[in-house]
Design a protein around this motif. Structure first.
Motif, mmCIF file in Angstrom:
data_model
loop_
_atom_site.group_PDB
_atom_site.id
_atom_site.type_symbol
_atom_site.label_atom_id
_atom_site.label_comp_id
_atom_site.label_asym_id
_atom_site.label_seq_id
_atom_site.Cartn_x
_atom_site.Cartn_y
_atom_site.Cartn_z
ATOM 1 N N ILE A 193 0.867 -1.186 0.000
ATOM 2 C CA ILE A 193 0.000 0.000 0.000
ATOM 3 C C ILE A 193 0.898 1.228 0.000
ATOM 4 O O ILE A 193 1.744 1.379 0.887
ATOM 5 N N TRP A 194 0.753 2.091 -0.990
ATOM 6 C CA TRP A 194 1.679 3.223 -1.073
ATOM 7 C C TRP A 194 0.988 4.438 -1.680
ATOM 8 O O TRP A 194 -0.179 4.392 -2.058
ATOM 9 N N GLY A 195 1.748 5.534 -1.727
ATOM 10 C CA GLY A 195 1.256 6.740 -2.370
ATOM 11 C C GLY A 195 0.151 7.418 -1.582
ATOM 12 O O GLY A 195 0.190 7.479 -0.352
ATOM 13 N N ALA A 196 -0.854 7.918 -2.303
ATOM 14 C CA ALA A 196 -1.925 8.679 -1.661
ATOM 15 C C ALA A 196 -2.688 7.841 -0.650
ATOM 16 O O ALA A 196 -3.078 8.345 0.411
ATOM 17 N N THR A 197 -2.906 6.559 -0.943
ATOM 18 C CA THR A 197 -3.643 5.711 -0.011
ATOM 19 C C THR A 197 -2.896 5.602 1.314
ATOM 20 O O THR A 197 -3.483 5.751 2.391
ATOM 21 N N ALA A 198 -1.587 5.357 1.258
ATOM 22 C CA ALA A 198 -0.790 5.287 2.487
ATOM 23 C C ALA A 198 -0.760 6.636 3.191
ATOM 24 O O ALA A 198 -0.818 6.704 4.427
ATOM 25 N N GLY A 199 -0.678 7.718 2.419
ATOM 26 C CA GLY A 199 -0.658 9.049 3.028
ATOM 27 C C GLY A 199 -1.948 9.378 3.758
ATOM 28 O O GLY A 199 -1.928 9.974 4.845
ATOM 29 N N MET A 200 -3.082 8.993 3.180
ATOM 30 C CA MET A 200 -4.360 9.241 3.842
ATOM 31 C C MET A 200 -4.514 8.374 5.089
ATOM 32 O O MET A 200 -5.045 8.822 6.116
ATOM 33 N N LEU A 201 -4.023 7.130 5.020
ATOM 34 C CA LEU A 201 -4.035 6.282 6.217
ATOM 35 C C LEU A 201 -3.185 6.884 7.327
ATOM 36 O O LEU A 201 -3.552 6.842 8.506
ATOM 37 N N TYR A 202 -2.058 7.430 6.945
ATOM 38 C CA TYR A 202 -1.177 8.084 7.911
ATOM 39 C C TYR A 202 -1.925 9.221 8.611
ATOM 40 O O TYR A 202 -1.870 9.357 9.844
ATOM 41 N N ASN A 203 -2.651 10.031 7.842
ATOM 42 C CA ASN A 203 -3.414 11.126 8.443
ATOM 43 C C ASN A 203 -4.519 10.597 9.354
ATOM 44 O O ASN A 203 -4.751 11.134 10.451
ATOM 45 N N LEU A 204 -5.211 9.555 8.909
ATOM 46 C CA LEU A 204 -6.254 8.965 9.744
ATOM 47 C C LEU A 204 -5.682 8.493 11.072
ATOM 48 O O LEU A 204 -6.205 8.796 12.145
ATOM 49 N N CYS A 205 -4.603 7.750 10.999
ATOM 50 C CA CYS A 205 -4.068 7.167 12.219
ATOM 51 C C CYS A 205 -3.418 8.198 13.131
ATOM 52 O O CYS A 205 -3.420 8.050 14.345
ATOM 53 N N ARG A 206 -2.859 9.266 12.563
ATOM 54 C CA ARG A 206 -2.373 10.339 13.422
ATOM 55 C C ARG A 206 -3.529 10.977 14.185
ATOM 56 O O ARG A 206 -3.386 11.323 15.361
ATOM 57 N N MET A 207 -4.671 11.150 13.518
ATOM 58 C CA MET A 207 -5.822 11.737 14.216
ATOM 59 C C MET A 207 -6.354 10.789 15.278
ATOM 60 O O MET A 207 -6.725 11.215 16.380
ATOM 61 N N LEU A 208 -6.356 9.501 14.993
ATOM 62 C CA LEU A 208 -6.869 8.544 15.972
ATOM 63 C C LEU A 208 -5.932 8.381 17.159
ATOM 64 O O LEU A 208 -6.370 8.072 18.268
ATOM 65 N N ARG A 209 -4.639 8.591 16.933
ATOM 66 C CA ARG A 209 -3.657 8.433 18.014
ATOM 67 C C ARG A 209 -3.509 9.687 18.857
ATOM 68 O O ARG A 209 -2.905 9.634 19.914
ATOM 69 N N THR A 210 -4.042 10.825 18.418
ATOM 70 C CA THR A 210 -3.891 12.072 19.153
ATOM 71 C C THR A 210 -4.758 12.015 20.406
ATOM 72 O O THR A 210 -5.937 11.723 20.344
ATOM 73 N N ARG A 211 -4.159 12.350 21.562
ATOM 74 C CA ARG A 211 -4.888 12.282 22.814
ATOM 75 C C ARG A 211 -5.747 13.520 22.982
ATOM 76 O O ARG A 211 -5.447 14.565 22.476
#
Length: 211
Positions: A193-211
């Motif tokens: 999984i790479w490119g835009a799909t991986a980048g959007m997942l990264y943004n999703l998971c950063r938001m979910l991990r933010t306390r």
């Protein structure tokens, strides 16, 4: 990701419920980190194509799965790549959510009535001029899929926990048209999984991990 917390530590702080995910998405997106070289902003005067995708979260027996599609090899754009269902905004679409739901039904046959929209991720811009709005949807089984064989070679799921683990993300680069391009990649069970799909997942998971 910069955080060194393990997936287990993350899940102790954050239980992956529909309500909790919606609450995180309603908050502000984290600012880019210094090594987020994969993110770009389209320059002034760029011809922009607006698009939207659905990031489908499937609740199965207390766990959350992410649904992906793999594009067919004969397509002109992004052939064979792993992606989220979605596409260009059309004139009759009232919102980005409507675009994402319409495209999802067209691509994989998942009815809009089966999807509860939880919120949006930040727009994601790519060098080809697309500005993509990721819409996060929550899906409770049972449901049926009818993938379009022209566009979709396969549909598969992966556990969301995999994408909450910092070790899952690889930062890579390549040279394209005389310029270096940076991108994220996430190997998963023989898939890439790479490119835009991986980048959007990264943004999703950063938001979910933010306390």
């Amino acid at each position: 990701m910069a955080s060194s917390r393990s997936t287990e530590d993350t899940l102790e702080l954050f239980r992956l419920t529909r309500e909790a995910v919606a609450a995180r998405l309603a908050g502000p997106a984290p600012l880019p980190e210094p090594d987020d070289l994969h993110t770009i902003a389209l320059g002034e005067g760029t011809r922009v194509t607006e698009a939207a995708v659905l990031v489908p979260l499937i609740h199965r027996a207390g766990r959350v799965q992410v649904l992906f599609t793999q594009r067919t090899a004969h397509l002109d754009d992004h052939a064979g790549q792993i992606s989220f269902p979605g596409g260009r905004v059309e004139g009759g679409d009232a919102s980005r959510e409507e675009t994402a739901l319409r495209e999802t039904q067209e691509e994989i046959g998942l009815a809009s009535a089966s999807i509860a929209v939880l919120g949006r991720l930040p727009d994601y811009e790519i060098p080809s001029g697309f500005r993509i709005t990721p819409v996060v949807g929550w899906i409770e089984p049972p449901f049926t899929l009818h993938p379009d064989p022209f566009e979709v070679a396969a549909v598969f799921e992966a556990p969301l926990e995999h994408f909450l683990d910092a070790a899952s993300y690889q930062r890579r680069q390549f040279r394209f048209r005389g310029r270096h391009r940076h991108y994220l990649a996430i190997p998963f069970e023989g898939r890439y999984i790479w490119g835009a799909t991986a980048g959007m997942l990264y943004n999703l998971c950063r938001m979910l991990r933010t306390r």
